[in-house]
Motif scaffolding. Structure first.
Motif, PDB file in Angstrom:
ATOM      1  N   UNK A  14      -4.572  -5.467   4.348  1.00  0.00           N
ATOM      2  CA  UNK A  14      -3.938  -4.142   4.236  1.00  0.00           C
ATOM      3  C   UNK A  14      -3.971  -3.659   2.792  1.00  0.00           C
ATOM      4  N   UNK A  15      -3.634  -4.551   1.877  1.00  0.00           N
ATOM      5  CA  UNK A  15      -3.584  -4.207   0.455  1.00  0.00           C
ATOM      6  C   UNK A  15      -4.956  -3.764  -0.058  1.00  0.00           C
ATOM      7  N   UNK A  16      -5.995  -4.507   0.296  1.00  0.00           N
ATOM      8  CA  UNK A  16      -7.327  -4.210  -0.250  1.00  0.00           C
ATOM      9  C   UNK A  16      -8.003  -3.018   0.425  1.00  0.00           C
ATOM     10  N   UNK A  17      -7.672  -2.757   1.674  1.00  0.00           N
ATOM     11  CA  UNK A  17      -8.345  -1.684   2.411  1.00  0.00           C
ATOM     12  C   UNK A  17      -7.622  -0.346   2.362  1.00  0.00           C
ATOM     13  N   UNK A  18      -6.463  -0.320   1.751  1.00  0.00           N
ATOM     14  CA  UNK A  18      -5.657   0.903   1.748  1.00  0.00           C
ATOM     15  C   UNK A  18      -5.184   1.283   0.356  1.00  0.00           C
ATOM     16  N   UNK A  19      -6.059   1.148  -0.601  1.00  0.00           N
ATOM     17  CA  UNK A  19      -5.731   1.552  -1.963  1.00  0.00           C
ATOM     18  C   UNK A  19      -5.508   3.055  -1.984  1.00  0.00           C
ATOM     19  N   UNK A  20      -4.523   3.481  -2.739  1.00  0.00           N
ATOM     20  CA  UNK A  20      -4.208   4.902  -2.851  1.00  0.00           C
ATOM     21  C   UNK A  20      -5.364   5.624  -3.515  1.00  0.00           C
ATOM     22  N   UNK A  21      -5.793   6.740  -2.916  1.00  0.00           N
ATOM     23  CA  UNK A  21      -6.995   7.422  -3.390  1.00  0.00           C
ATOM     24  C   UNK A  21      -6.737   8.695  -4.198  1.00  0.00           C
ATOM     25  N   UNK A  22      -5.495   8.980  -4.494  1.00  0.00           N
ATOM     26  CA  UNK A  22      -5.176  10.166  -5.282  1.00  0.00           C
ATOM     27  C   UNK A  22      -4.758   9.766  -6.683  1.00  0.00           C
ATOM     28  N   UNK A  82       0.843  -1.200   0.000  1.00  0.00           N
ATOM     29  CA  UNK A  82       0.000   0.000   0.000  1.00  0.00           C
ATOM     30  C   UNK A  82       0.877   1.248   0.000  1.00  0.00           C
ATOM     31  N   UNK A  83       0.302   2.305  -0.529  1.00  0.00           N
ATOM     32  CA  UNK A  83       0.899   3.631  -0.471  1.00  0.00           C
ATOM     33  C   UNK A  83      -0.246   4.620  -0.379  1.00  0.00           C
ATOM     34  N   UNK A  84      -0.107   5.602   0.465  1.00  0.00           N
ATOM     35  CA  UNK A  84      -1.149   6.616   0.513  1.00  0.00           C
ATOM     36  C   UNK A  84      -0.942   7.648   1.598  1.00  0.00           C
ATOM     37  N   UNK A  85      -1.836   8.601   1.582  1.00  0.00           N
ATOM     38  CA  UNK A  85      -1.834   9.699   2.544  1.00  0.00           C
ATOM     39  C   UNK A  85      -2.380   9.211   3.872  1.00  0.00           C
ATOM     40  N   UNK A  86      -1.831   9.708   4.948  1.00  0.00           N
ATOM     41  CA  UNK A  86      -2.330   9.406   6.276  1.00  0.00           C
ATOM     42  C   UNK A  86      -3.762   9.919   6.427  1.00  0.00           C
ATOM     43  N   UNK A  87      -4.543   9.169   7.124  1.00  0.00           N
ATOM     44  CA  UNK A  87      -5.931   9.554   7.344  1.00  0.00           C
ATOM     45  C   UNK A  87      -6.064  10.699   8.345  1.00  0.00           C
ATOM     46  N   UNK A  88      -5.014  10.963   9.121  1.00  0.00           N
ATOM     47  CA  UNK A  88      -5.127  11.981  10.169  1.00  0.00           C
ATOM     48  C   UNK A  88      -4.223  13.194   9.975  1.00  0.00           C
ATOM     49  N   UNK A  89      -3.254  13.128   9.078  1.00  0.00           N
ATOM     50  CA  UNK A  89      -2.359  14.260   8.844  1.00  0.00           C
ATOM     51  C   UNK A  89      -2.161  14.445   7.350  1.00  0.00           C
ATOM     52  N   UNK A  90      -2.517  15.608   6.854  1.00  0.00           N
ATOM     53  CA  UNK A  90      -2.452  15.876   5.416  1.00  0.00           C
ATOM     54  C   UNK A  90      -1.031  15.768   4.864  1.00  0.00           C
TER      55      UNK A  90
END
Length: 124
Positions: free
Chosen positions: A112-120, A46-54
């Motif tokens: 982890x892989x399926x629930x944290x897909x990068x959303x940008x 997975x790769x992505x932005x933190x849900x709590x800190x931009x």
């Protein structure tokens, strides 16, 4: 500590704290870096932005064991393609980063892989 379950994999969670205002540049640099990481044989979970800190992101990768992690990362981060490619653009965005290693069962890694897909914009 080695896993007690033979199929467990070593998971690295790398968190990045970015300099203020650098998120867009970081995502663009990762869009170039992630294909290289994957092509080198590393399993990007997975790769992505933190849900709590931009201004925080994470990169999660899975390995068979510590020896594989070390061998793959040494080969990749020591390569000319990395050093002459997106490396500096990423470093320029970072305020700090932290790695955490833990052992997980394959089904946990897939969750982890399926629930944290990068959303940008999707780094390929």
């Amino acid at each position: 500590m080695p896993p007690t379950e033979p199929s467990a994999r070593l998971v690295e969670i790398r968190t990045y704290k970015l300099k203020p205002g650098h998120a867009e540049r970081f995502v663009a640099a990762m869009a170039a870096a992630l294909p290289m990481v994957r092509a080198s044989g590393m399993d990007v979970v997975a790769f992505g932005r933190s849900d709590h800190e931009h201004e925080s992101f994470c990169l999660i990768r899975a390995y068979a064991d510590r020896a594989e992690l070390t061998a793959q990362q040494d080969a990749f981060y020591g390569s000319d393609a990395w050093r002459q490619g997106p490396r500096q653009a990423l470093i320029d965005c970072l305020d700090d980063y932290l790695n955490t290693l833990l052992w997980l069962a394959p089904d946990s890694i897939e969750a982890l892989r399926s629930r944290n897909a990068f959303d940008g914009p999707q780094p390929q």
